[in-house]
Write a protein that holds these residues in place. Structure first.
Motif, PDB file in Angstrom:
ATOM      1  N   MET A   1       0.950  -1.410   0.221  1.00  0.00           N
ATOM      2  CA  MET A   1       0.134   0.157   0.011  1.00  0.00           C
ATOM      3  C   MET A   1       0.857   1.332  -0.040  1.00  0.00           C
ATOM      4  SD  MET A   1      -3.338   1.397   2.689  1.00  0.00           S
ATOM      5  CE  MET A   1      -3.740   2.550   2.519  1.00  0.00           C
ATOM      6  N   SER A   2       0.462   2.398  -1.098  1.00  0.00           N
ATOM      7  CA  SER A   2       0.871   3.528  -0.907  1.00  0.00           C
ATOM      8  C   SER A   2       1.009   4.131   0.016  1.00  0.00           C
ATOM      9  CB  SER A   2       0.894   3.767  -2.223  1.00  0.00           C
ATOM     10  OG  SER A   2       1.298   5.502  -2.456  1.00  0.00           O
ATOM     11  N   THR A   3       1.748   4.970   0.666  1.00  0.00           N
ATOM     12  CA  THR A   3       1.688   5.544   2.163  1.00  0.00           C
ATOM     13  C   THR A   3       2.285   6.874   1.469  1.00  0.00           C
ATOM     14  OG1 THR A   3       4.245   5.725   2.028  1.00  0.00           O
ATOM     15  CG2 THR A   3       3.332   4.047   3.345  1.00  0.00           C
ATOM     16  N   THR A   4       2.344   7.454  -0.029  1.00  0.00           N
ATOM     17  CA  THR A   4       2.606   8.656  -0.909  1.00  0.00           C
ATOM     18  C   THR A   4       1.982   9.501  -0.526  1.00  0.00           C
ATOM     19  OG1 THR A   4       4.419   7.846  -2.137  1.00  0.00           O
ATOM     20  CG2 THR A   4       3.636   9.931  -2.273  1.00  0.00           C
ATOM     21  N   PRO A   5       2.207  10.891   0.071  1.00  0.00           N
ATOM     22  CA  PRO A   5       1.133  11.975   0.284  1.00  0.00           C
ATOM     23  C   PRO A   5       0.331  12.458  -1.115  1.00  0.00           C
ATOM     24  CG  PRO A   5       2.799  12.884   1.064  1.00  0.00           C
ATOM     25  CD  PRO A   5       3.400  11.171   0.587  1.00  0.00           C
ATOM     26  N   ASN A   6      -1.108  12.234  -1.106  1.00  0.00           N
ATOM     27  CA  ASN A   6      -2.034  12.908  -2.462  1.00  0.00           C
ATOM     28  C   ASN A   6      -1.515  14.411  -1.769  1.00  0.00           C
ATOM     29  OD1 ASN A   6      -3.252  13.782  -4.298  1.00  0.00           O
ATOM     30  ND2 ASN A   6      -5.512  12.807  -3.574  1.00  0.00           N
ATOM     31  N   PRO A   7      -1.000  15.278  -3.043  1.00  0.00           N
ATOM     32  CA  PRO A   7      -0.747  16.502  -3.135  1.00  0.00           C
ATOM     33  C   PRO A   7      -2.144  17.713  -3.677  1.00  0.00           C
ATOM     34  CG  PRO A   7       0.446  15.588  -4.744  1.00  0.00           C
ATOM     35  CD  PRO A   7      -0.145  14.219  -4.171  1.00  0.00           C
ATOM     36  N   TYR A   8      -2.580  16.740  -4.111  1.00  0.00           N
ATOM     37  CA  TYR A   8      -4.153  17.097  -4.561  1.00  0.00           C
ATOM     38  C   TYR A   8      -5.627  17.075  -3.244  1.00  0.00           C
ATOM     39  CZ  TYR A   8      -1.604  17.310  -9.229  1.00  0.00           C
ATOM     40  OH  TYR A   8      -0.849  17.178 -10.015  1.00  0.00           O
ATOM     41  N   HIS A   9      -4.776  16.121  -2.020  1.00  0.00           N
ATOM     42  CA  HIS A   9      -5.867  16.110  -1.225  1.00  0.00           C
ATOM     43  C   HIS A   9      -6.802  17.860  -0.588  1.00  0.00           C
ATOM     44  CE1 HIS A   9      -8.336  13.861   2.007  1.00  0.00           C
ATOM     45  NE2 HIS A   9      -7.236  15.090   3.148  1.00  0.00           N
ATOM     46  N   GLY A  10      -7.416  17.404  -0.868  1.00  0.00           N
ATOM     47  CA  GLY A  10      -7.765  18.623  -0.621  1.00  0.00           C
ATOM     48  C   GLY A  10      -8.778  19.760  -1.406  1.00  0.00           C
ATOM     49  N   PHE A  11      -8.468  19.798  -2.511  1.00  0.00           N
ATOM     50  CA  PHE A  11      -8.666  20.605  -3.346  1.00  0.00           C
ATOM     51  C   PHE A  11      -9.963  20.095  -4.230  1.00  0.00           C
ATOM     52  CE2 PHE A  11      -4.941  21.718  -2.870  1.00  0.00           C
ATOM     53  CZ  PHE A  11      -4.641  22.649  -3.447  1.00  0.00           C
ATOM     54  N   ARG A  12     -11.018  21.082  -3.950  1.00  0.00           N
ATOM     55  CA  ARG A  12     -12.075  20.399  -4.681  1.00  0.00           C
ATOM     56  C   ARG A  12     -12.613  20.017  -6.172  1.00  0.00           C
ATOM     57  NH1 ARG A  12     -16.341  24.539  -6.744  1.00  0.00           N
ATOM     58  NH2 ARG A  12     -15.223  26.249  -6.534  1.00  0.00           N
ATOM     59  N   PHE A  13     -11.434  20.347  -6.707  1.00  0.00           N
ATOM     60  CA  PHE A  13     -11.714  20.515  -7.962  1.00  0.00           C
ATOM     61  C   PHE A  13     -10.456  18.968  -9.053  1.00  0.00           C
ATOM     62  CE2 PHE A  13     -12.693  25.298  -8.218  1.00  0.00           C
ATOM     63  CZ  PHE A  13     -13.665  25.113  -9.534  1.00  0.00           C
ATOM     64  N   PRO A  14     -11.085  18.518  -9.182  1.00  0.00           N
ATOM     65  CA  PRO A  14      -9.920  17.253  -9.904  1.00  0.00           C
ATOM     66  C   PRO A  14      -8.290  17.383 -10.364  1.00  0.00           C
ATOM     67  CG  PRO A  14     -12.414  17.268 -11.009  1.00  0.00           C
ATOM     68  CD  PRO A  14     -11.953  18.664 -10.779  1.00  0.00           C
ATOM     69  N   THR A  15      -7.756  16.501 -10.605  1.00  0.00           N
ATOM     70  CA  THR A  15      -6.007  16.550 -10.726  1.00  0.00           C
ATOM     71  C   THR A  15      -6.408  17.421 -11.820  1.00  0.00           C
ATOM     72  OG1 THR A  15      -6.079  14.660  -9.314  1.00  0.00           O
ATOM     73  CG2 THR A  15      -3.653  15.550 -10.951  1.00  0.00           C
ATOM     74  N   ALA A  16      -7.238  17.005 -13.035  1.00  0.00           N
ATOM     75  CA  ALA A  16      -7.076  17.154 -14.595  1.00  0.00           C
ATOM     76  C   ALA A  16      -7.160  18.809 -14.830  1.00  0.00           C
ATOM     77  CB  ALA A  16      -8.269  15.991 -15.218  1.00  0.00           C
ATOM     78  N   ILE A  17      -8.027  18.647 -13.909  1.00  0.00           N
ATOM     79  CA  ILE A  17      -8.397  20.224 -14.085  1.00  0.00           C
ATOM     80  C   ILE A  17      -7.373  21.304 -13.522  1.00  0.00           C
ATOM     81  CG2 ILE A  17      -9.503  22.572 -13.192  1.00  0.00           C
ATOM     82  CD1 ILE A  17     -12.770  20.234 -13.549  1.00  0.00           C
ATOM     83  N   ILE A  18      -7.008  20.798 -12.651  1.00  0.00           N
ATOM     84  CA  ILE A  18      -5.493  21.899 -11.828  1.00  0.00           C
ATOM     85  C   ILE A  18      -4.550  21.432 -13.267  1.00  0.00           C
ATOM     86  CG2 ILE A  18      -4.681  21.848  -9.835  1.00  0.00           C
ATOM     87  CD1 ILE A  18      -6.354  20.930  -8.026  1.00  0.00           C
ATOM     88  N   ASN A  19      -4.550  20.118 -13.019  1.00  0.00           N
ATOM     89  CA  ASN A  19      -3.026  20.294 -14.217  1.00  0.00           C
ATOM     90  C   ASN A  19      -3.647  21.242 -15.562  1.00  0.00           C
ATOM     91  OD1 ASN A  19      -1.893  19.072 -11.729  1.00  0.00           O
ATOM     92  ND2 ASN A  19      -2.450  16.987 -13.246  1.00  0.00           N
ATOM     93  N   GLU A  20      -4.268  21.120 -15.738  1.00  0.00           N
ATOM     94  CA  GLU A  20      -4.631  21.278 -17.553  1.00  0.00           C
ATOM     95  C   GLU A  20      -4.376  23.204 -16.470  1.00  0.00           C
ATOM     96  OE1 GLU A  20      -6.512  22.371 -21.332  1.00  0.00           O
ATOM     97  OE2 GLU A  20      -5.675  20.735 -20.122  1.00  0.00           O
ATOM     98  N   ALA A  21      -5.302  23.926 -15.985  1.00  0.00           N
ATOM     99  CA  ALA A  21      -5.276  25.340 -15.826  1.00  0.00           C
ATOM    100  C   ALA A  21      -3.254  25.614 -15.617  1.00  0.00           C
ATOM    101  CB  ALA A  21      -5.296  26.034 -14.330  1.00  0.00           C
ATOM    102  N   VAL A  22      -2.336  25.225 -14.912  1.00  0.00           N
ATOM    103  CA  VAL A  22      -1.433  25.144 -15.140  1.00  0.00           C
ATOM    104  C   VAL A  22      -0.464  24.950 -16.213  1.00  0.00           C
ATOM    105  CG1 VAL A  22       1.025  24.769 -14.395  1.00  0.00           C
ATOM    106  CG2 VAL A  22      -1.156  23.946 -12.631  1.00  0.00           C
ATOM    107  N   TRP A  23      -0.465  23.709 -16.523  1.00  0.00           N
ATOM    108  CA  TRP A  23      -0.223  23.857 -18.148  1.00  0.00           C
ATOM    109  C   TRP A  23      -0.288  24.941 -19.017  1.00  0.00           C
ATOM    110  CZ3 TRP A  23      -3.190  22.067 -23.447  1.00  0.00           C
ATOM    111  CH2 TRP A  23      -1.748  22.145 -24.241  1.00  0.00           C
ATOM    112  N   LEU A  24      -2.030  25.206 -19.030  1.00  0.00           N
ATOM    113  CA  LEU A  24      -2.572  26.421 -19.809  1.00  0.00           C
ATOM    114  C   LEU A  24      -1.824  27.533 -19.703  1.00  0.00           C
ATOM    115  CD1 LEU A  24      -6.537  25.856 -20.243  1.00  0.00           C
ATOM    116  CD2 LEU A  24      -4.653  25.979 -21.871  1.00  0.00           C
ATOM    117  N   TYR A  25      -1.342  28.193 -18.613  1.00  0.00           N
ATOM    118  CA  TYR A  25      -0.902  29.158 -18.200  1.00  0.00           C
ATOM    119  C   TYR A  25       0.588  29.848 -17.885  1.00  0.00           C
ATOM    120  CZ  TYR A  25       0.506  33.631 -14.890  1.00  0.00           C
ATOM    121  OH  TYR A  25       0.820  34.378 -14.410  1.00  0.00           O
TER     122      TYR A  25
END
Length: 236
Positions: free
Chosen positions: A1-25
Motif C-alpha cells: 500500500m502506497s504511503t505517498t501523500p496525495n498533493p491534491y488532497h483537500g482540493f475540490r477540483f479534480p487533478t486533471a483540471i488543476i493540471n490543465e490550468a497550470v499547463w495552459l498558463y
C-alpha cells in the motif's frame, strides 16, 4: 500500500483540471484571466485567483521534477544576461541554455558583476553536477573572472554574436514579462521564471529541425512525461 501523500488532497477540483490550468498558463502566453475564460468555455467555473494559487502550489513542484527527469543536457553552455525592469529599477536576468536550446537555469540579480556571475555559475554547477566542455558568453569580463575564481575548466568563447541562440530563446520570457506588465519584485521574477522556463521548455520540441512523424512522437513523449510528473497517470 502506497504511503505517498496525495498533493491534491483537500482540493475540490479534480487533478486533471488543476493540471490543465497550470499547463495552459505556463505553456502559452496566457494571462490568469485568459486561462479562467478558457476553462469557463469548457464549463469549469474557477476564478483566476484560484488558478494563481494552483500555479504557486503545484507549478514549482512540476518544474523541479521535469528538470530531474530531463535527459542530461549538452556539454556546450550558452550564457547571457539581459536587463529587466522591476518597480522602476534595473535588474538582470542571467540565463543559460545548452546547444540544443534546453534551458539550464535562470537567476535574477540586481548587479551584473563578478559576484553575480559566480553566484550563477555555482547555481548551474550545483544543479547539473558536471562542468561543460565549452562555455559561450558575450564579452562581459565578469564571466571570465568568475570562471577563473571558481576554477571551472573547459574552453571559454567570448563573442558578441556567438550566444545569439540564448538571446533568441529568451523571447517567450519577454512575452510573459509584457503580458504580466513587468514583475512585481526580484523574488517574484525568480519564482515565476524558475517555474515557467522548465515547463515551457519541456514542450518546445524544435519542430523546424525534425519531420512531422518525429515531432508527433516527441510530442506524445512530452505529454506522457507531463502526466507522470503531475500525477495524472495515476488517476487515469
Amino acid at each position: 500500500m502506497s504511503t505517498t501523500p496525495n498533493p491534491y488532497h483537500g482540493f475540490r477540483f479534480p487533478t486533471a483540471i488543476i493540471n490543465e490550468a497550470v499547463w495552459l498558463y505556463h505553456c502559452f502566453s496566457l494571462s490568469l484571466r485568459e486561462v479562467e475564460v478558457i476553462l469557463a468555455a469548457r464549463g469549469i467555473e474557477v476564478s483566476y485567483e484560484t488558478i494563481r494559487e494552483w500555479g504557486l502550489r503545484f507549478g514549482r513542484a512540476f518544474a523541479t521534477t521535469l528538470k530531474r527527469r530531463r535527459p542530461r543536457p549538452g556539454d556546450k553552455w550558452l550564457l547571457d544576461e539581459v536587463f529587466i525592469r522591476i518597480r522602476g529599477k534595473q535588474h538582470y536576468l542571467w540565463r543559460a541554455i545548452d546547444q540544443n536550446s534546453v534551458v539550464l537555469d535562470v537567476l535574477v540579480r540586481s548587479r551584473r558583476n563578478t559576484k553575480a556571475a559566480k553566484r550563477f555559475f555555482r547555481k548551474l554547477l550545483k544543479g547539473l553536477r558536471y562542468a561543460p566542455r565549452v562555455i559561450v558568453t558575450d564579452k562581459l569580463k565578469s564571466y571570465a573572472a568568475a570562471k577563473k575564481d571558481l576554477k571551472i575548466g573547459g574552453e571559454h568563447r567570448q563573442s558578441r554574436y556567438l550566444n545569439n541562440a540564448c538571446e533568441v530563446s529568451l523571447q517567450p520570457t519577454r512575452r510573459r514579462e509584457r503580458h504580466m506588465r513587468r514583475f512585481k519584485s526580484a523574488k517574484h521574477a525568480q519564482r515565476f521564471l524558475s517555474t515557467h522556463s522548465p515547463i515551457h521548455n519541456h514542450f518546445q520540441l524544435r519542430r523546424h529541425l525534425i519531420s512531422a512523424t518525429e515531432y508527433r512522437a516527441a510530442r506524445t513523449r512530452a505529454f506522457s512525461i507531463w502526466r507522470e510528473v503531475t500525477g495524472l497517470a495515476l488517476t487515469a
